[in-house]
Design a protein around this motif. Structure first.
Motif, mmCIF file in Angstrom:
data_model
loop_
_atom_site.group_PDB
_atom_site.id
_atom_site.type_symbol
_atom_site.label_atom_id
_atom_site.label_comp_id
_atom_site.label_asym_id
_atom_site.label_seq_id
_atom_site.Cartn_x
_atom_site.Cartn_y
_atom_site.Cartn_z
ATOM 1 N N ALA A 32 -4.307 1.103 -12.899
ATOM 2 C CA ALA A 32 -5.912 1.129 -13.077
ATOM 3 C C ALA A 32 -6.550 2.382 -12.698
ATOM 4 O O ALA A 32 -7.246 3.152 -12.929
ATOM 5 C CB ALA A 32 -6.973 -0.124 -12.804
ATOM 6 N N MET A 33 -6.382 2.542 -11.053
ATOM 7 C CA MET A 33 -7.051 3.614 -10.549
ATOM 8 C C MET A 33 -6.347 4.979 -10.841
ATOM 9 O O MET A 33 -7.126 5.795 -10.965
ATOM 10 C CB MET A 33 -6.843 3.487 -8.916
ATOM 11 C CG MET A 33 -7.421 4.404 -7.899
ATOM 12 S SD MET A 33 -6.941 4.283 -6.260
ATOM 13 C CE MET A 33 -5.535 4.748 -6.435
ATOM 14 N N VAL A 34 -5.196 5.030 -11.355
ATOM 15 C CA VAL A 34 -4.318 6.179 -11.733
ATOM 16 C C VAL A 34 -5.006 6.640 -12.882
ATOM 17 O O VAL A 34 -5.262 7.795 -13.056
ATOM 18 C CB VAL A 34 -2.943 6.088 -11.575
ATOM 19 C CG1 VAL A 34 -2.347 7.277 -12.370
ATOM 20 C CG2 VAL A 34 -2.524 5.803 -10.260
ATOM 21 N N LEU A 70 0.718 -1.301 0.015
ATOM 22 C CA LEU A 70 0.011 -0.023 -0.200
ATOM 23 C C LEU A 70 0.861 1.127 0.022
ATOM 24 O O LEU A 70 0.159 2.275 -0.158
ATOM 25 C CB LEU A 70 -0.941 -0.078 1.198
ATOM 26 C CG LEU A 70 -2.004 -1.057 1.224
ATOM 27 C CD1 LEU A 70 -2.687 -1.014 2.403
ATOM 28 C CD2 LEU A 70 -2.928 -1.182 0.159
ATOM 29 N N ARG A 71 2.050 1.132 0.175
ATOM 30 C CA ARG A 71 3.065 2.283 -0.035
ATOM 31 C C ARG A 71 2.800 3.164 -1.048
ATOM 32 O O ARG A 71 2.687 4.437 -0.918
ATOM 33 C CB ARG A 71 4.189 2.149 0.294
ATOM 34 C CG ARG A 71 5.310 3.059 0.299
ATOM 35 C CD ARG A 71 6.783 2.915 0.822
ATOM 36 N NE ARG A 71 6.801 2.297 1.946
ATOM 37 C CZ ARG A 71 7.841 1.609 2.467
ATOM 38 N NH1 ARG A 71 9.162 1.713 1.929
ATOM 39 N NH2 ARG A 71 7.839 1.247 3.771
ATOM 40 N N PRO A 72 2.564 2.700 -2.182
ATOM 41 C CA PRO A 72 2.483 3.478 -3.675
ATOM 42 C C PRO A 72 1.016 4.481 -3.400
ATOM 43 O O PRO A 72 0.923 5.313 -3.905
ATOM 44 C CB PRO A 72 2.278 2.485 -4.699
ATOM 45 C CG PRO A 72 2.922 1.435 -4.531
ATOM 46 C CD PRO A 72 2.959 1.425 -2.800
ATOM 47 N N ALA A 109 3.036 8.695 -12.171
ATOM 48 C CA ALA A 109 3.714 8.102 -11.088
ATOM 49 C C ALA A 109 4.046 6.779 -11.289
ATOM 50 O O ALA A 109 3.182 6.135 -12.037
ATOM 51 C CB ALA A 109 2.928 8.440 -9.686
ATOM 52 N N ALA A 110 5.101 6.019 -10.833
ATOM 53 C CA ALA A 110 5.469 4.830 -11.187
ATOM 54 C C ALA A 110 4.617 4.017 -10.019
ATOM 55 O O ALA A 110 4.842 4.176 -8.681
ATOM 56 C CB ALA A 110 7.000 4.687 -10.904
ATOM 57 N N VAL A 111 3.765 3.279 -10.289
ATOM 58 C CA VAL A 111 2.943 2.263 -9.386
ATOM 59 C C VAL A 111 2.724 1.126 -10.051
ATOM 60 O O VAL A 111 2.951 0.645 -10.984
ATOM 61 C CB VAL A 111 1.553 3.056 -9.483
ATOM 62 C CG1 VAL A 111 1.512 4.425 -8.595
ATOM 63 C CG2 VAL A 111 0.787 3.213 -10.670
ATOM 64 N N PRO A 112 2.230 0.015 -9.169
ATOM 65 C CA PRO A 112 2.372 -1.187 -9.633
ATOM 66 C C PRO A 112 1.056 -1.213 -10.715
ATOM 67 O O PRO A 112 0.070 -0.351 -10.747
ATOM 68 C CB PRO A 112 1.995 -2.046 -8.307
ATOM 69 C CG PRO A 112 2.414 -1.153 -7.225
ATOM 70 C CD PRO A 112 2.196 0.251 -7.599
ATOM 71 N N PRO A 113 1.043 -2.253 -11.385
ATOM 72 C CA PRO A 113 -0.207 -2.550 -12.258
ATOM 73 C C PRO A 113 -1.631 -2.441 -11.552
ATOM 74 O O PRO A 113 -2.562 -1.954 -12.271
ATOM 75 C CB PRO A 113 0.220 -3.814 -12.971
ATOM 76 C CG PRO A 113 1.711 -3.995 -12.956
ATOM 77 C CD PRO A 113 1.756 -3.494 -11.601
#
Length: 449
Positions: A212-214, A181-183, A204-208
């Protein structure tokens, strides 16, 4: 999410622990029974081996070693019995329970001993001698306190390992969830530090899983930015368009108030009325454009027959205020001209096309709808030559100007039609021909079900 995970894992571990406890107790009970049954077998076999025939009578020389191992369970009591022919008791306790019928030479069974649960074994030794021929039964029993305690001890040891493993799993799970949850926390911090007017996409570099939310947030901010841009354009257009006509109306009103000549005053009032009519039409167009742009992104698409739109606009008297004496015709066929769009937006666009033709075209004016090779068309045609090629290239732009720089209307009518056509995957087309100048909203036809 962390709390939900902890609660979920706790419930899972609780249910799993209950199942494993039952399984461990069942395993411990079976292991304890097997271990103590082996002791019973050894004791019964020792007693059976000590039986001898003396003068045709079975004699038991009871060995003390038969009960040494059983005696290690100090909380348990031991019972034994040796039965001769006709179940006569040769030695041991009277009235010990016998096993069910049909058992073999070695039989285990459960019964009670002086009110306590006990485990018994019966071993049968058969003799075939001159002096004696028959069977001697040896029954050895032991209460089950030590068995139960051993089963519980095995269960406690298993549960201790389970508890340690469960705590380790919970700790590791909480750590993993917080790391995962850190991202989201970084994303929330980034959004909190943003300027309220900054609606640019989030980079922003976020997990896959979070991407989807981004992307959804970026899409929402893009739509919001479009709404803000529309509002800014509307305010800018309103200020630009209303400043000059309002100033002219005020000047005309001042002239009329100070004019003493009745004829001159009447001419000023006539110009004042004409300017008011133009200002009213301009305001209607600007509000119509704002409505159309808003509905283009928010209204639900429904099957619409363009013939109904043309008929409604033909029957509406509002566009004809521009040229009350102009001749207007309706041209529609018998076949439906179906599209997926918003009826109110198409009606506003058609009204503006008709009003533009009445203001700048040559009567008679014809409004209609038909199906062509390019798609479904909602069109307005007049018998004039149409605008010049230079002005034709600027159709759909707001505040289009002529070659000399003079403003020819606001251009809002065609801008409305252009916005509606693009909102529903179509385009605004204009052409001049022998029959006059025709401008049309061309939309993709409704797909067949």
């Amino acid at each position: 999410m962390t709390a939900r995970l902890v609660v979920g894992l706790s419930a899972l571990l609780l249910i799993g622990g209950l199942i494993l406890s039952l399984a461990a107790f069942a395993y411990g009970r079976a292991a304890a029974r097997d271990a103590f049954d082996r002791l019973l077998v050894g004791a019964a076999n020792d007693i059976a081996a000590s039986i001898s025939i003396v003068d045709g009578v079975p004699v038991v020389d009871l060995p003390l070693s038969a009960f040494e191992l059983l005696g290690l369970a100090q909380e348990d009591r031991i019972a034994y019995q040796v039965l001769g022919p006709q179940d006569t008791v040769l030695t041991g306790y009277d009235l010990l329970p016998l096993p069910p019928e049909g058992q073999g030479d070695v039989a285990f069974y459960d019964a009670s001993f002086t009110g306590d649960p006990a485990r018994y074994i019966r071993v049968t030794r058969r003799f075939a001698e001159r002096q004696f021929s028959g069977a001697v039964q040896v029954i050895v029993g032991q209460t089950t306190h030590a068995r139960t305690e051993l089963a519980l001890d095995i269960t406690r040891n298993a549960l201790a390992g389970l508890v340690v493993g469960g705590v380790a799993i919970m700790t590791f799970a909480v750590f993993v969830v917080r790391q995962a949850l850190r991202p989201l926390n970084q994303l929330a911090a980034s959004l909190a530090l943003r300027d309220p007017r900054d609606l640019t996409p989030i980079d922003a570099a976020v997990p896959p899983e979070v991407d989807a939310m981004v992307q959804a947030i970026n899409g929402f901010m893009g739509r919001l930015n479009g709404q803000f841009r529309t509002m800014k354009n509307l305010i800018s257009d309103t200020a630009h368009q209303l400043r000059t006509p309002v100033a002219a109306l005020r000047a005309q009103a001042d002239l009329a108030a100070g004019e003493e000549d009745a004829g001159a005053q009447k001419a000023i009032v006539t110009r004042l009325h004409s300017g008011t009519v133009r200002l009213s039409r301009l305001l209607d167009q600007m509000l119509s454009r704002a409505l159309v742009i808003h509905r283009g992104g928010a209204a639900r698409r429904e099957p619409i027959d363009l013939r109904d739109i043309a008929l409604d606009v033909f029957d509406d008297a509002d566009p004809r205020h521009v040229a009350p004496e102009a001749e207007v015709h309706l041209e529609i066929g018998e076949a439906p001209v179906m599209v997926l769009a918003d009826g109110l937006s198409l009606t506003e666009a058609a009204k503006n096309l008709l009003g533009n033709a009445l203001a700048h075209g040559t009567a008679p004016i014809t409004i209609g709808a038909d199906q062509s090779l390019l798609g479904a068309r909602l069109w307005v045609r007049d018998v004039g030559a149409g605008p010049s090629p230079a002005l034709l290239a600027q159709l759909g732009e707001r505040f289009a100007t002529g070659a000399a720089g003079r403003v020819r209307g606001s251009g809002l009518g065609l801008s409305i039609a252009q916005a509606v056509a693009e909102a529903f995957d179509g385009e605004l087309q204009a052409e001049s021909g022998p029959e006059g100048f025709c401008i049309a909203i061309v939309l993709p036809p409704e797909p067949e079900p």
